[in-house]
Design a protein around this motif. Structure first.
Motif, mmCIF file in Angstrom:
data_model
loop_
_atom_site.group_PDB
_atom_site.id
_atom_site.type_symbol
_atom_site.label_atom_id
_atom_site.label_comp_id
_atom_site.label_asym_id
_atom_site.label_seq_id
_atom_site.Cartn_x
_atom_site.Cartn_y
_atom_site.Cartn_z
ATOM 1 N N ARG A 200 0.819 -1.212 0.000
ATOM 2 C CA ARG A 200 0.000 0.000 0.000
ATOM 3 C C ARG A 200 0.857 1.268 0.000
ATOM 4 N N ASP A 201 0.200 2.351 -0.385
ATOM 5 C CA ASP A 201 0.777 3.697 -0.323
ATOM 6 C C ASP A 201 2.042 3.874 -1.151
ATOM 7 N N VAL A 202 2.165 3.111 -2.243
ATOM 8 C CA VAL A 202 3.288 3.232 -3.170
ATOM 9 C C VAL A 202 2.702 3.276 -4.579
ATOM 10 N N LEU A 203 3.265 4.129 -5.430
ATOM 11 C CA LEU A 203 2.867 4.090 -6.838
ATOM 12 C C LEU A 203 3.732 3.035 -7.509
ATOM 13 N N HIS A 204 3.108 1.931 -7.895
ATOM 14 C CA HIS A 204 3.818 0.814 -8.513
ATOM 15 C C HIS A 204 3.784 0.972 -10.026
ATOM 16 N N THR A 205 4.926 0.763 -10.652
ATOM 17 C CA THR A 205 4.997 0.719 -12.104
ATOM 18 C C THR A 205 5.366 -0.699 -12.491
ATOM 19 N N ILE A 206 4.495 -1.333 -13.256
ATOM 20 C CA ILE A 206 4.689 -2.724 -13.669
ATOM 21 C C ILE A 206 4.958 -2.714 -15.167
ATOM 22 N N HIS A 207 6.124 -3.206 -15.544
ATOM 23 C CA HIS A 207 6.479 -3.296 -16.957
ATOM 24 C C HIS A 207 6.101 -4.690 -17.446
ATOM 25 N N VAL A 208 5.119 -4.721 -18.307
ATOM 26 C CA VAL A 208 4.569 -5.971 -18.816
ATOM 27 C C VAL A 208 5.407 -6.435 -20.007
ATOM 28 N N VAL B 107 -0.197 1.218 -10.565
ATOM 29 C CA VAL B 107 -1.212 0.867 -9.567
ATOM 30 C C VAL B 107 -0.863 1.583 -8.272
ATOM 31 N N SER B 108 -1.847 2.239 -7.688
ATOM 32 C CA SER B 108 -1.687 2.793 -6.340
ATOM 33 C C SER B 108 -2.924 2.417 -5.542
ATOM 34 N N SER B 109 -2.731 2.229 -4.241
ATOM 35 C CA SER B 109 -3.833 1.799 -3.381
ATOM 36 C C SER B 109 -3.523 2.157 -1.942
ATOM 37 N N ASP B 110 -4.564 2.333 -1.155
ATOM 38 C CA ASP B 110 -4.377 2.602 0.275
ATOM 39 C C ASP B 110 -4.339 1.314 1.099
ATOM 40 N N SER B 111 -4.341 0.165 0.418
ATOM 41 C CA SER B 111 -4.240 -1.132 1.086
ATOM 42 C C SER B 111 -3.405 -2.057 0.205
ATOM 43 N N ASP B 112 -2.820 -3.080 0.804
ATOM 44 C CA ASP B 112 -2.040 -4.047 0.031
ATOM 45 C C ASP B 112 -2.929 -4.742 -0.989
ATOM 46 N N LEU B 113 -2.349 -5.018 -2.157
ATOM 47 C CA LEU B 113 -3.050 -5.717 -3.224
ATOM 48 C C LEU B 113 -2.184 -6.852 -3.743
ATOM 49 N N LEU B 114 -2.836 -7.840 -4.326
ATOM 50 C CA LEU B 114 -2.119 -8.863 -5.085
ATOM 51 C C LEU B 114 -2.245 -8.516 -6.556
ATOM 52 N N TRP B 115 -1.134 -8.579 -7.266
ATOM 53 C CA TRP B 115 -1.128 -8.426 -8.720
ATOM 54 C C TRP B 115 -1.011 -9.825 -9.303
ATOM 55 N N THR B 116 -1.793 -10.104 -10.313
ATOM 56 C CA THR B 116 -1.664 -11.373 -11.006
ATOM 57 C C THR B 116 -1.786 -11.141 -12.504
ATOM 58 N N SER B 117 -1.039 -11.894 -13.260
ATOM 59 C CA SER B 117 -1.192 -11.847 -14.713
ATOM 60 C C SER B 117 -1.022 -13.248 -15.274
ATOM 61 N N SER B 118 -1.654 -13.443 -16.419
ATOM 62 C CA SER B 118 -1.526 -14.744 -17.077
ATOM 63 C C SER B 118 -0.181 -14.816 -17.786
ATOM 64 N N ILE B 119 0.305 -16.031 -17.950
ATOM 65 C CA ILE B 119 1.554 -16.282 -18.673
ATOM 66 C C ILE B 119 1.192 -17.023 -19.947
ATOM 67 N N LYS B 120 1.741 -16.548 -21.053
ATOM 68 C CA LYS B 120 1.443 -17.178 -22.335
ATOM 69 C C LYS B 120 2.149 -18.528 -22.425
#
Length: 183
Positions: free
Chosen positions: A104-112, A165-178
């Motif tokens: 939480r409380d971090v601006l996350h940058t996810i490079h896909v 992604v930014s949030s005031d609570s912890d989140l799980l990130w998930t993505s599919s794998i080809k």
């Protein structure tokens, strides 16, 4: 082909001949069966924390192969490890998907990596409601409330190779794998 430095856990499912094989090649086999309050992955990450104390854990990534799939209670135990070791960058994955924690409380940058990931992704709140904002997704969130029993951002898709992604609570990130092409 690969010989681990250590095998750590309850050791309740290791065959004697497998243990002997690795021990004969110099692998330390550490029996942590006295600790029944944590899963094997927790025991392994604790070992990494103890033996790499001089390394900056924010720059280290721990990739956990086979942490998803199989028994659901094992999966949840492995996901709990992400929350127990929040300062580590731990990625759980199998052939179909990956999961990691977005504190939480971090601006996350996810490079896909579009050639390896997607098109599906999700952002999942666990434990408590949250308000989240995203960019780079087909269905972005804009100060959107999420919680179990309400909105959960599953079955979303990448619209860009850069997601924030930014949030005031912890989140799980998930993505599919080809799937890998079999040649």
């Amino acid at each position: 082909r690969f010989i681990p430095d250590a095998i750590i856990g309850d050791l309740d499912s290791i065959l004697p001949e497998v243990r002997q094989f690795y021990e004969s090649r110099g692998t330390a086999v550490l029996d942590k069966s006295h600790d029944q309050d944590t899963v094997d992955l927790h025991k392994c990450i604790s070992f990494v924390a103890e033996t790499t104390a001089s390394i900056n854990v924010r720059t280290m990534k721990i990739l956990v192969v086979g942490a998803l799939g199989g028994r659901f209670d094992h999966e949840m135990g492995n996901i709990n490890v992400l929350f127990s070791f929040r300062s580590f960058r731990i990625i759980l994955f199998n052939d179909e998907s990956l999961v990691f924690l977005l504190p939480r409380d971090v601006l996350h940058t996810i490079h896909v990596s579009p050639e390896h990931e997607g098109p599906n992704c999700g952002i999942i709140p666990l434990g408590r409601p949250c308000t989240a904002t995203t960019t780079g997704l087909k269905w972005n969130l804009n100060q959107t409330s999420m919680e179990f029993g309400g909105l959960v951002s599953t079955s979303n898709m990448f619209a860009s190779d850069k997601v924030t992604v930014s949030s005031d609570s912890d989140l799980l990130w998930t993505s599919s794998i080809k799937p890998r092409s079999r040649t």
